[in-house]
Design an enzyme around this catalytic site. Structure first.
Site, short mmCIF file in Angstrom:
data_model
loop_
_atom_site.label_atom_id
_atom_site.label_comp_id
_atom_site.label_asym_id
_atom_site.label_seq_id
_atom_site.Cartn_x
_atom_site.Cartn_y
_atom_site.Cartn_z
N SER A 145 -33.53 -29.75 -58.81
CA SER A 145 -33.66 -30.42 -60.10
C SER A 145 -34.96 -31.22 -60.27
O SER A 145 -35.48 -31.29 -61.40
CB SER A 145 -32.44 -31.32 -60.37
OG SER A 145 -32.28 -32.28 -59.33
N ARG B 276 -40.42 -11.24 -59.59
CA ARG B 276 -41.39 -10.40 -60.30
C ARG B 276 -42.72 -10.26 -59.58
O ARG B 276 -43.69 -9.79 -60.17
CB ARG B 276 -41.61 -10.97 -61.71
CG ARG B 276 -40.34 -11.10 -62.53
CD ARG B 276 -39.60 -9.79 -62.68
NE ARG B 276 -38.40 -9.95 -63.51
CZ ARG B 276 -37.56 -8.97 -63.83
NH1 ARG B 276 -37.79 -7.74 -63.39
NH2 ARG B 276 -36.50 -9.20 -64.58
N ARG C 40 -34.87 -11.35 -69.67
CA ARG C 40 -33.69 -11.53 -68.82
C ARG C 40 -33.70 -12.89 -68.14
O ARG C 40 -32.67 -13.34 -67.62
CB ARG C 40 -33.62 -10.41 -67.77
CG ARG C 40 -33.44 -9.02 -68.40
CD ARG C 40 -33.33 -7.95 -67.34
NE ARG C 40 -32.12 -8.09 -66.56
CZ ARG C 40 -31.81 -7.32 -65.52
NH1 ARG C 40 -32.66 -6.39 -65.11
NH2 ARG C 40 -30.69 -7.50 -64.86
#
Length: 240
Positions: free
Chosen positions: A64, A194, A87
């Site tokens: 966080s 990615r 996505r």
């Protein structure tokens, strides 16, 4: 004036539009749990003195504190890249609309450095360069298809057909553009999936075109938050 002659690109565009992101953002967010309002003192300190804390948060996946920052990018890439990009749902997106404007005839054609031949099974693909004949076939086939589809699109527009209907003939190789906003935790998750990297603790096999976008995103982020980026790399490129 709107273009009518198709143009072909093999690259992508990524520009950092605005940001509120630094390594200090991680530190004050982390230290509020023990220092309360005194955690704001971190804003005046050199974050280099606390890079061990950033590494600890990354290593033990206390995620966080990496969310209290923001980066907005302008991205121009083929539509099929955006379909994968979207996505990632914790990002915010605004994309150009084919309902409200005539779409420009800019299309993706792979460069000669783009591997063309896929071998193996899902999750363990290998990609090989391809022959000159295959590259020639890809280039000629794509350009011919793009020209035909855009000519059909223009023909319908000139006949008075609504843009939202006429756009249906356009392929996913058409370039689109969007603004995409994220925090560093969301970006790290994106990069972990990615990009293909030997240092990654968890292997990933991204499509090359979205990896091209990811590489430019990472380069911009690394300049904004160098300590956080270094900790991300040092801990296996896993998002906390």
């Amino acid at each position: 004036m709107t273009e009518t002659e198709p143009r072909f690109r093999s690259d992508v565009t990524v520009e950092l539009v605005k940001h509120n992101a630094s390594d200090r953002d991680v530190l004050w967010a982390a230290r509020v749990s023990t220092a309360g309002e005194q955690s704001l003192d971190e804003l005046q300190k050199d974050p280099e003195r606390s890079k061990g804390l950033i590494n600890y948060l990354m290593r033990d996946r206390h995620g966080s504190p990496f969310e209290h920052n923001s980066m907005t990018f302008f991205v121009s890439a083929p539509i099929f890249v955006f379909r994968e990009f979207h996505r990632h749902r914790v990002w915010s997106y605004n994309e150009e609309s084919g309902r409200y404007r005539q779409l420009e005839p800019v299309f993706y054609v792979p460069g000669t450095d783009r591997n063309l031949v896929q071998e193996g099974r899902p999750g363990q693909y290998n990609f090989l360069p391809g022959t000159p004949e295959q590259h020639k076939l890809v280039t000629e086939s794509m350009e011919q298809s793009y020209r035909q589809s855009y000519a059909s699109y223009l023909e319908m527009l000139e006949a008075g057909v609504a843009r939202e209907v006429a756009r249906a003939v356009l392929p996913v190789g058409l370039f689109s553009s969007m603004y995409a906003t994220c925090n560093s935790r969301a970006l790290m998750h994106f990069l972990s999936l990615r990009t293909k990297n030997e240092d990654a603790a968890v292997p990933s096999f991204p499509q090359r075109e979205i990896e091209m976008v990811a590489e430019k995103l990472e380069a911009a982020w690394a300049e904004l938050m160098p300590l956080t980026h270094a900790a991300f790399v040092a801990n296996g490129r896993v998002s906390p």
